[in-house]
Design a protein around this motif. Structure first.
Motif, mmCIF file in Angstrom:
data_model
loop_
_atom_site.group_PDB
_atom_site.id
_atom_site.type_symbol
_atom_site.label_atom_id
_atom_site.label_comp_id
_atom_site.label_asym_id
_atom_site.label_seq_id
_atom_site.Cartn_x
_atom_site.Cartn_y
_atom_site.Cartn_z
ATOM 1 N N ARG A 225 5.617 2.265 15.624
ATOM 2 C CA ARG A 225 4.443 2.661 16.419
ATOM 3 C C ARG A 225 3.288 3.305 15.203
ATOM 4 O O ARG A 225 3.488 4.199 14.719
ATOM 5 N N ALA A 226 2.162 2.635 15.332
ATOM 6 C CA ALA A 226 1.105 3.192 14.469
ATOM 7 C C ALA A 226 0.120 3.821 15.465
ATOM 8 O O ALA A 226 -0.471 3.318 16.358
ATOM 9 N N TYR A 227 -0.763 4.921 14.947
ATOM 10 C CA TYR A 227 -1.667 5.481 15.560
ATOM 11 C C TYR A 227 -2.864 5.591 14.586
ATOM 12 O O TYR A 227 -2.719 4.867 13.546
ATOM 13 N N SER A 228 -3.823 6.450 14.935
ATOM 14 C CA SER A 228 -4.949 6.171 14.364
ATOM 15 C C SER A 228 -4.966 6.812 12.855
ATOM 16 O O SER A 228 -5.477 5.949 11.940
ATOM 17 N N ASN A 229 -4.117 7.827 12.588
ATOM 18 C CA ASN A 229 -4.040 8.455 11.194
ATOM 19 C C ASN A 229 -2.857 8.622 10.814
ATOM 20 O O ASN A 229 -2.531 9.266 9.641
ATOM 21 N N PHE A 230 -1.889 8.245 11.456
ATOM 22 C CA PHE A 230 -0.453 8.194 11.066
ATOM 23 C C PHE A 230 0.317 7.142 11.733
ATOM 24 O O PHE A 230 -0.129 6.451 12.648
ATOM 25 N N SER A 231 1.528 6.828 11.238
ATOM 26 C CA SER A 231 2.384 5.995 11.809
ATOM 27 C C SER A 231 3.958 6.450 11.773
ATOM 28 O O SER A 231 4.245 7.080 10.728
ATOM 29 N N VAL B 74 0.926 -1.182 -0.068
ATOM 30 C CA VAL B 74 -0.052 -0.018 0.062
ATOM 31 C C VAL B 74 0.968 1.215 -0.042
ATOM 32 O O VAL B 74 2.094 1.278 0.703
ATOM 33 N N GLY B 75 0.645 2.382 -0.864
ATOM 34 C CA GLY B 75 1.407 3.406 -0.992
ATOM 35 C C GLY B 75 0.942 4.275 0.084
ATOM 36 O O GLY B 75 -0.121 4.409 0.616
ATOM 37 N N ALA B 76 2.233 4.888 0.609
ATOM 38 C CA ALA B 76 1.888 6.113 1.675
ATOM 39 C C ALA B 76 2.996 7.113 1.499
ATOM 40 O O ALA B 76 4.018 7.103 0.780
ATOM 41 N N ASP B 77 2.643 8.417 2.053
ATOM 42 C CA ASP B 77 3.248 9.595 1.792
ATOM 43 C C ASP B 77 4.227 9.957 3.183
ATOM 44 O O ASP B 77 3.589 9.749 4.164
ATOM 45 N N VAL B 78 5.508 10.344 3.184
ATOM 46 C CA VAL B 78 6.355 10.762 4.065
ATOM 47 C C VAL B 78 5.757 12.153 4.310
ATOM 48 O O VAL B 78 5.787 13.065 3.689
ATOM 49 N N ILE B 79 5.359 12.264 5.602
ATOM 50 C CA ILE B 79 4.609 13.529 6.053
ATOM 51 C C ILE B 79 5.355 14.145 7.013
ATOM 52 O O ILE B 79 5.180 15.532 7.343
ATOM 53 N N GLN C 174 5.099 -3.569 10.584
ATOM 54 C CA GLN C 174 4.678 -3.869 9.250
ATOM 55 C C GLN C 174 6.050 -3.121 8.495
ATOM 56 O O GLN C 174 6.540 -2.085 8.684
ATOM 57 N N VAL C 175 6.327 -3.798 7.538
ATOM 58 C CA VAL C 175 7.668 -3.599 6.824
ATOM 59 C C VAL C 175 7.376 -2.396 5.891
ATOM 60 O O VAL C 175 6.415 -2.355 5.239
ATOM 61 N N ILE C 176 8.367 -1.651 5.605
ATOM 62 C CA ILE C 176 8.302 -0.267 4.908
ATOM 63 C C ILE C 176 9.378 -0.591 3.639
ATOM 64 O O ILE C 176 10.549 -0.828 3.877
ATOM 65 N N GLY D 84 -2.441 5.046 9.130
ATOM 66 C CA GLY D 84 -2.492 4.716 10.610
ATOM 67 C C GLY D 84 -3.307 3.393 10.473
ATOM 68 O O GLY D 84 -3.691 2.532 9.839
ATOM 69 N N THR D 85 -3.970 3.233 11.737
ATOM 70 C CA THR D 85 -4.595 1.936 12.027
ATOM 71 C C THR D 85 -5.880 1.910 11.425
ATOM 72 O O THR D 85 -6.357 0.816 10.928
ATOM 73 N N ARG D 86 -6.330 3.117 11.165
ATOM 74 C CA ARG D 86 -7.739 3.282 10.566
ATOM 75 C C ARG D 86 -7.609 2.659 9.016
ATOM 76 O O ARG D 86 -8.552 2.510 8.343
ATOM 77 N N ASP D 87 -6.279 2.792 8.405
ATOM 78 C CA ASP D 87 -5.894 2.616 7.203
ATOM 79 C C ASP D 87 -5.751 0.940 7.390
ATOM 80 O O ASP D 87 -5.062 0.705 5.997
ATOM 81 N N GLY D 88 -5.180 0.250 8.266
ATOM 82 C CA GLY D 88 -4.855 -1.128 8.101
ATOM 83 C C GLY D 88 -3.466 -1.192 8.273
ATOM 84 O O GLY D 88 -2.852 -2.124 8.067
ATOM 85 N N VAL D 89 -2.797 -0.105 8.835
ATOM 86 C CA VAL D 89 -1.228 -0.158 9.269
ATOM 87 C C VAL D 89 -1.314 -0.216 10.761
ATOM 88 O O VAL D 89 -1.849 0.307 11.616
#
Length: 280
Positions: free
Chosen positions: A161-167, A117-122, A147-149, A138-143
């Protein structure tokens, strides 16, 4: 004389006409009088000064007018240059984005067995921004944790460390990171660890390599199947040096990572989570 006496009126008329003609001719060629010369000496310099002053101001007016026109032209050229530079920057960014997308697509095709799954560095860690960073999933997105990057060159690290909307992600060049690794050519194993002294140059150490291992410069190093956080076969980097570690039992290698950690903008998250982690 008799003729003149007899024709006095005619003679007077002729003389009068003659005098008028001579007067007219003399008027056109007469020399200027002293008064006229004197007035000329007074008036001529003032006329010359007046003419020079008029010419001076006219020249300055023309110069100022030309400056105004040049300034307008320069402003127009500056605006055109700014627009051209903006377009060039946009083109460069588009080209960079397109290259990143091609690299990520290549990575997806290289590891078809992985769910990516693609993700942006923020955001990046302010103390050591290339060692840790945050992504916009984050966790709401299934992360979830561990999990490996991946990125365009290969292995980046893992979610620690995964949070609700970011990791938050820890990279393999962080000194708290450890990855089980293997030489793709020889099968010799070791552990790739981050090193503060090497991280700035995009380098890591591969430790615990057997003394008789045949690992050489330019060998490809990949993840092994000993540590189940990281799926096997993921590119880590290329061997740049091999040295004895001083213990007499092992040697270590300096590895140049496949990923450019300073310029990461987009990454891929492996959505699978493995059951256990190899702990040395």
């Amino acid at each position: 004389m008799d003729f003149i006496n007899k024709h006095k009126r005619l003679t007077f008329l002729i003389l009068t006409i003659f005098c008028i003609v001579v007067a007219i001719i003399t008027l056109n060629y007469r020399r200027p009088t002293f008064i006229e010369n004197f007035m000329g000496y007074i008036v001529s310099p003032s006329q010359e000064v007046t003419g020079n002053i008029g010419g001076f101001f006219q020249t300055r007016i023309n110069f100022i007018s030309n400056l105004s026109e040049l300034d307008s032209e320069n402003q127009r050229l500056r605006e055109e240059n700014e627009l051209l530079q903006l377009e060039a920057n946009r083109a460069a960014l588009l080209d960079k984005d397109n290259q990143e997308l091609r690299n990520l697509l290549e990575l997806v095709q290289r590891y078809p067995e992985l769910n990516l799954v693609g993700a942006d560095v923020i955001a990046r860690d302010s103390s050591n921004w290339s060692n840790k960073f945050s992504i916009n999933l984050g966790t709401r997105d299934g992360v979830f944790d561990n999990q490996v990057i991946l990125a365009n060159g290969g292995l980046v690290g893992r979610v620690f460390r995964a949070y609700s909307n970011f990791s938050q992600v820890i990279t393999l060049i962080d000194d708290n990171s450890s990855v089980s690794a293997i030489s793709a050519r020889t099968g010799d194993t070791g552990f790739v660890r981050g090193d503060l002294r090497l991280a700035e140059r995009g380098l890591v150490r591969m430790e615990n390599i057997a003394l008789n291992a045949d690992i050489l410069e330019n060998d490809l190093i990949i993840t092994s199947n000993l540590g189940l956080i990281y799926p096997p076969g993921i590119t880590i980097g290329i061997v740049r040096e091999v040295r004895p570690d001083g213990s007499g039992l092992f040697k270590y290698a300096i590895i140049e990572t496949a990923v450019d950690f300073r310029n990461l903008e987009t990454v891929l998250v492996v959505s699978d989570v493995f059951d256990r982690e190899f702990i040395d």
